[in-house]
Design a protein around this motif. Structure first.
Motif, mmCIF file in Angstrom:
data_model
loop_
_atom_site.group_PDB
_atom_site.id
_atom_site.type_symbol
_atom_site.label_atom_id
_atom_site.label_comp_id
_atom_site.label_asym_id
_atom_site.label_seq_id
_atom_site.Cartn_x
_atom_site.Cartn_y
_atom_site.Cartn_z
ATOM 1 N N UNK A 205 32.259 15.856 -7.150
ATOM 2 C CA UNK A 205 31.876 17.177 -7.665
ATOM 3 C C UNK A 205 32.374 17.369 -9.097
ATOM 4 N N UNK A 206 33.587 16.926 -9.363
ATOM 5 C CA UNK A 206 34.130 17.049 -10.714
ATOM 6 C C UNK A 206 33.331 16.206 -11.708
ATOM 7 N N UNK A 207 32.917 14.991 -11.294
ATOM 8 C CA UNK A 207 32.111 14.157 -12.179
ATOM 9 C C UNK A 207 30.775 14.814 -12.495
ATOM 10 N N UNK A 215 36.840 23.166 -6.539
ATOM 11 C CA UNK A 215 37.983 24.034 -6.228
ATOM 12 C C UNK A 215 37.919 24.534 -4.785
ATOM 13 N N UNK A 216 36.718 24.851 -4.311
ATOM 14 C CA UNK A 216 36.541 25.325 -2.935
ATOM 15 C C UNK A 216 36.934 24.235 -1.931
ATOM 16 N N UNK A 217 36.476 22.996 -2.196
ATOM 17 C CA UNK A 217 36.830 21.877 -1.322
ATOM 18 C C UNK A 217 38.335 21.653 -1.345
ATOM 19 N N UNK A 226 48.547 12.843 -3.474
ATOM 20 C CA UNK A 226 48.596 12.826 -4.937
ATOM 21 C C UNK A 226 47.219 12.561 -5.538
ATOM 22 N N UNK A 227 46.346 11.841 -4.809
ATOM 23 C CA UNK A 227 44.988 11.593 -5.311
ATOM 24 C C UNK A 227 44.202 12.909 -5.391
ATOM 25 N N UNK A 228 44.422 13.786 -4.413
ATOM 26 C CA UNK A 228 43.734 15.092 -4.429
ATOM 27 C C UNK A 228 44.099 15.864 -5.689
ATOM 28 N N UNK A 229 45.393 15.916 -5.986
ATOM 29 C CA UNK A 229 45.855 16.650 -7.163
ATOM 30 C C UNK A 229 45.386 15.986 -8.462
ATOM 31 N N UNK A 230 45.521 14.655 -8.521
ATOM 32 C CA UNK A 230 45.132 13.966 -9.762
ATOM 33 C C UNK A 230 43.627 14.060 -10.002
ATOM 34 N N UNK A 231 42.823 14.080 -8.914
ATOM 35 C CA UNK A 231 41.372 14.229 -9.078
ATOM 36 C C UNK A 231 41.035 15.585 -9.684
ATOM 37 N N UNK A 232 41.740 16.626 -9.244
ATOM 38 C CA UNK A 232 41.524 17.957 -9.810
ATOM 39 C C UNK A 232 41.943 18.007 -11.276
#
Length: 551
Positions: A205-207, A215-217, A226-232
């Protein structure tokens, strides 16, 4: 007992096949990371040992899974198998899927397996490798056509409930910009999700620039890593939401999550682009307090951040302390020195860069030409511009032309700069003409400035800065009627000037303001303080005038 490597090979092998101790005696002597010669020796021993063909095939299938085996040698082993197992096919499919050059060959081997060995039934690993290979295709229509066919096979063979396969499907559909298809796979069964599934959705979604949906997901995730945070954080920065990226990094640290390389590099990049030295130092202190490894990307981001935030000495110190550097590390240091008017040092560093065996890229020459421009090194600038084209085959981009036009303009070589712009292979950006117009004003070239200014007003009639520049040239030549005429044109043509904005960092938070802003949560306190400051300035001015009367 077998060695650790042999145990690993056993775990990877098809459990329905019986492997004897004699067969594995060839593999147990291999070290953890065998060299190609050691693998070839084991291969030769297996072939000449007198074992029957099926046993040798089992050993060769296991050799295929060795991580140090080159792809051409993998292929030679595979083609020597009279009846390849599913394990052998999966291994050769995986090798091609990881290959940067020919990932599509994975699909060719899958097709071969289905045609010539129909008794071999693919498993979840087969489809995971195939979908990853499919995602690497250069053309979106190819990804979509092949991926849709694989999706059908996944359902046909009953592997859709496997979470790894579903994750690969989500990633594949995002790669071909089929956001809705990815979302359908994600939504079809809420129970068949792991943290990778959620992370794949966030990254995809970010790409695609779907920040609100990402943000909703993220908010709905049952657990985050940590992957969740770094992806955001990466997504915010890549989409230009720099303040949100820094705020996300701050929240991650508040939750006690240990940042990874991607989060650190992205947050440092945001700090550099915003010029927030305090925030950059906070990230640097996080790295030091947690004793995180300073990788090349993180070290490069630190060098870049300090350079762009005005601390060139710290930037230089960190650069010199880095044991390993890549091309981008050298680039940011060269560009940093150039931007701080250390032209001689930037050019010397470029020579060291070449001496270390690195090959410059387009960004390298932006730094070099910028250094020449800032220092007024005309002959050196011409030399490096020719070197870039003739020596390294790099075609000039708008930034390179911009540096050369600025260099020639500063030196008063307006005619040469005009010739350079008019012979460009790409349409010139109005910024180039604006740079030249400013040079005309500095050197008092009124007629040339008038010609360039009128050209600029035709190219970009809605930019108020061009009118101001042209009016400034007329004012310097005392052509007041022309000044009034240009000002009137600006009022008539420029209707929607964008409001400027500013930001400030306080206690790790970034606050952004525009003219007349009342949206900030502390706006009433801010305006009261501004009134107080205004009163004190007025009183101070009045006191100064009062004292002057008695002087």
């Amino acid at each position: 007992m077998f060695g650790n490597k042999t145990k690993t090979l056993l775990q990877f092998h098809n459990h329905h096949q019986i492997i004897t101790t004699k067969q594995f005696s060839f593999l147990s002597c291999l070290p953890k990371t065998p060299s190609l010669n050691q693998i070839k020796q084991t291969h030769a021993n297996a072939v000449v040992s007198g074992l029957h063909g099926r046993t040798v095939s089992h050993i060769l299938s296991l050799l295929l899974s060795l991580p140090t085996l080159p792809l051409p040698y993998c292929l030679s082993i595979f083609h020597s198998l009279s009846s390849p197992s599913l394990f052998a096919f999966n291994t050769i499919i995986r090798c091609h899927a990881k290959s940067p050059n020919h990932p599509s060959l994975s699909l060719s081997f899958y097709s071969l397996m289905r045609r010539r060995f129909p008794y071999l039934r693919p498993n979840q690993h087969t489809f995971t490798f195939l979908l990853h290979a499919c995602s690497k295709a250069n053309r979106v229509p190819v990804i979509l056509a092949q991926g849709s066919l694989l999706h059908a096979h996944v359902i046909k063979f009953g592997f859709f409930p496997h979470v790894f396969v579903r994750n690969a499907l989500i990633h594949m559909y995002f790669e071909c910009s089929c956001r809705d298809s990815s979302k359908r796979v994600f939504d079809e069964d809420a129970l068949l999700r792991d943290v990778v599934t959620w992370n794949s959705m966030i990254a995809g979604l970010m790409r695609n620039g779907d920040i609100v949906d990402a943000e909703k997901v993220f908010d709905e995730m049952p657990q985050r890593d940590v992957i969740s945070w770094s992806s955001m954080i990466m997504g915010y920065v890549q989409n230009g939401n720099l303040e949100d990226g820094l705020e996300c990094f701050r929240l991650m640290r508040e939750r006690g999550v240990r940042p990874n390389e991607a989060a650190l590099a992205s947050a440092l990049s945001a700090s550099a682009m915003l010029g927030l030295l305090g925030y950059g130092r906070f990230i640097h202190s996080t790295i030091e307090s947690l004793r995180l490894r300073v990788t090349i990307p993180v070290g490069t981001a630190l060098v870049d951040m300090y350079a762009k935030c005005g601390c060139i000495e710290m930037s230089r110190f960190l650069f010199n302390r880095m044991a390993k550097k890549d091309v981008w590390t050298w680039n940011v240091m060269i560009c940093g020195l150039a931007s701080h008017d250390h032209a001689k040092e930037a050019l010397e560093l470029f020579q060291r860069f070449i001496g270390e065996g690195f090959r410059p890229v387009n960004v390298t020459f932006i730094g070099v030409l910028s250094a020449c421009s800032k220092a007024g090194l005309v002959s050196e600038g011409r030399h490096y511009f020719r070197l870039m084209v003739d020596g390294y085959g790099i075609q000039p981009e708008m930034e390179h032309y911009g540096c050369m036009v600025d260099l020639l303009g500063r030196a008063g070589l307006i005619d040469e700069a005009v010739e350079l712009i008019e012979t460009m292979e790409v349409p010139p950006d109005p910024v180039l003409w604006a740079t030249l117009l400013d040079a005309c004003k500095v050197h008092g070239f009124v007629e040339m400035g008038e010609r360039i200014g009128n050209k600029l007003l035709q190219l970009d009639p809605n930019h108020d800065g061009h009118y101001v520049q042209l009016a400034g040239i007329y004012a310097k030549a005392r052509k007041w009627e022309d000044v009034v005429r240009v000002r009137r044109l600006m009022i008539e043509r420029v209707n929607n000037k964008l409001a400027g904005w500013s930001l400030i960092e306080v206690d790790g938070r970034v606050h952004r303001f525009v003219l007349g802003d009342r949206d900030h949560e502390h706006s009433s306190d801010i305006y009261k303080l501004l009134e107080t400051i205004g009163l004190r300035i007025t009183e101070a001015c009045h006191s100064a005038k009062h004292l002057t009367c008695f002087a």
